[in-house]
Structures are given as C-alpha cells and as structure tokens.
Motif scaffolding. Sequence first.
Motif, PDB file in Angstrom:
ATOM      1  N   PRO A  77      47.690 -33.267  25.083  1.00 29.37           N
ATOM      2  CA  PRO A  77      46.839 -32.693  24.035  1.00 29.37           C
ATOM      3  C   PRO A  77      45.395 -32.438  24.479  1.00 29.37           C
ATOM      4  O   PRO A  77      44.680 -31.685  23.827  1.00 29.37           O
ATOM      5  CB  PRO A  77      46.881 -33.749  22.920  1.00 29.37           C
ATOM      6  CG  PRO A  77      47.278 -35.010  23.595  1.00 29.37           C
ATOM      7  CD  PRO A  77      48.097 -34.636  24.797  1.00 29.37           C
ATOM      8  N   SER A  78      44.990 -33.027  25.600  1.00 29.54           N
ATOM      9  CA  SER A  78      43.613 -32.843  26.055  1.00 29.54           C
ATOM     10  C   SER A  78      43.480 -31.775  27.145  1.00 29.54           C
ATOM     11  O   SER A  78      42.392 -31.559  27.669  1.00 29.54           O
ATOM     12  CB  SER A  78      43.050 -34.175  26.574  1.00 29.54           C
ATOM     13  OG  SER A  78      43.777 -34.608  27.709  1.00 29.54           O
ATOM     14  N   ARG A  79      44.595 -31.120  27.467  1.00 26.87           N
ATOM     15  CA  ARG A  79      44.576 -30.110  28.534  1.00 26.87           C
ATOM     16  C   ARG A  79      45.201 -28.799  28.055  1.00 26.87           C
ATOM     17  O   ARG A  79      46.126 -28.793  27.270  1.00 26.87           O
ATOM     18  CB  ARG A  79      45.338 -30.623  29.746  1.00 26.87           C
ATOM     19  CG  ARG A  79      44.690 -31.836  30.359  1.00 26.87           C
ATOM     20  CD  ARG A  79      45.487 -32.346  31.540  1.00 26.87           C
ATOM     21  NE  ARG A  79      44.793 -33.436  32.174  1.00 26.87           N
ATOM     22  CZ  ARG A  79      45.195 -34.702  32.109  1.00 26.87           C
ATOM     23  NH1 ARG A  79      46.273 -35.011  31.429  1.00 26.87           N
ATOM     24  NH2 ARG A  79      44.524 -35.641  32.721  1.00 26.87           N
ATOM     25  N   LYS A  80      44.684 -27.715  28.596  1.00 28.31           N
ATOM     26  CA  LYS A  80      45.200 -26.370  28.306  1.00 28.31           C
ATOM     27  C   LYS A  80      45.535 -25.709  29.628  1.00 28.31           C
ATOM     28  O   LYS A  80      44.750 -25.736  30.578  1.00 28.31           O
ATOM     29  CB  LYS A  80      44.139 -25.550  27.556  1.00 28.31           C
ATOM     30  CG  LYS A  80      44.515 -24.113  27.328  1.00 28.31           C
ATOM     31  CD  LYS A  80      45.678 -24.007  26.385  1.00 28.31           C
ATOM     32  CE  LYS A  80      46.053 -22.559  26.117  1.00 28.31           C
ATOM     33  NZ  LYS A  80      47.335 -22.475  25.423  1.00 28.31           N
ATOM     34  N   VAL A  81      46.715 -25.082  29.704  1.00 25.58           N
ATOM     35  CA  VAL A  81      47.140 -24.367  30.904  1.00 25.58           C
ATOM     36  C   VAL A  81      47.227 -22.885  30.587  1.00 25.58           C
ATOM     37  O   VAL A  81      47.819 -22.479  29.576  1.00 25.58           O
ATOM     38  CB  VAL A  81      48.522 -24.874  31.403  1.00 25.58           C
ATOM     39  CG1 VAL A  81      49.015 -24.033  32.571  1.00 25.58           C
ATOM     40  CG2 VAL A  81      48.450 -26.345  31.788  1.00 25.58           C
TER      41      VAL A  81
END
Length: 180
Positions: A77-81
């Motif tokens: 939830p704390s990362r975006k790809v």
Amino acid sequence: MLRSIFNKICSWWFSRLFVQQSANNANRSLYIFDIDNTIGNTYPTLTRQYPSETERLLSIPVFPRMKVLLNNLLTSPSRKVIFLTSRSYLAWNTTYLWLKQNGIAVAKSDVIIVSSPAQKTEFIKKILPRSKPVTFIDDLSYNHENGQVKFYDTEIQLISGLSLRYVGYKTILRFNSKRS
C-alpha cells in the motif's frame, strides 16, 4: 502525415497519463520499471522469426525473480509501480496482456508507452521533484541480439543527474541471474 498526428496524440496522452498516475499516488514511493531486458528476456526473441510482432511480444519470457519483486511491490500500500517502456504505441494492449499473462497484476493505466528512451527521461522530469522517493529500474541498453551490448549513454547521464534512485544494467543483470 496521419502517422505523425497519431504519434503526437499518443505521446501527449501517455505523458498526461504518466503525470496523472504519479500525482494520484503522490503519497506513495514510486517505482518506474522498463519492460524489455529488465522484466522480460526480450533480446533472444529478436533473433527469431514470428508470424507477427504481437506474437513475438507475447512470447517474451519474464525473469522469475523480477516477477516476484514486482508482485511484492504491486501489493504494497505504500508503493506505486508504473511500467514505462519504449515500444510502438500500437503495442499498448499487447504489453498490458503480456504483463497479465505473466501473472503481474497491473492496471492498464499503469502501462505507459514512449517512442524512445529519450522520451522516458522527458516524462520522468515532469514528475520531479516528489515528496516520496522515485526508483527507476531500466537497463537502458540495446543491441544484445548482435552480440555487443550498447547503452543509451545520454539518457543514463541525464537520469543519473535527477533526484531519483536509478537501478541500471549491471544491477538488473545480477538480480535476474541469481537463482530464486
């Protein structure tokens, strides 16, 4: 002329989509992944004949360790790809299907096509600086199929000067070569 207009529209649209996806996820660490020779072992497919470019793209094997890494990042939830790849604009849907067929859970809006490696740096510059860190994972290499790997040196130099973490060819090669 029609092709030129099509390319300009696609470039504009993907640029907007890239900036929007970054802005919508400003509170998350951003990971920008290349596909060819980074996530997928592309270059061997360039030495073989295929009935179509679509079939060639869909046949690219995914690097197993990269797939595990991506799926871990994609579920955080704390990362975006975001996937940022230099291919024909017409390969957008095929690229998305390839990711899905290889078990990489991606939204279609996170697949961004550019016309050249230089355009990747242009897109990335549009989203910097960010409050959350950006990591760019891209081999920025070419010519593997001819036995002599070459690099997009200008782009590597530009990327290296930006406020982001750049993971390049040697690190990607070592990571993909290790056994799981």
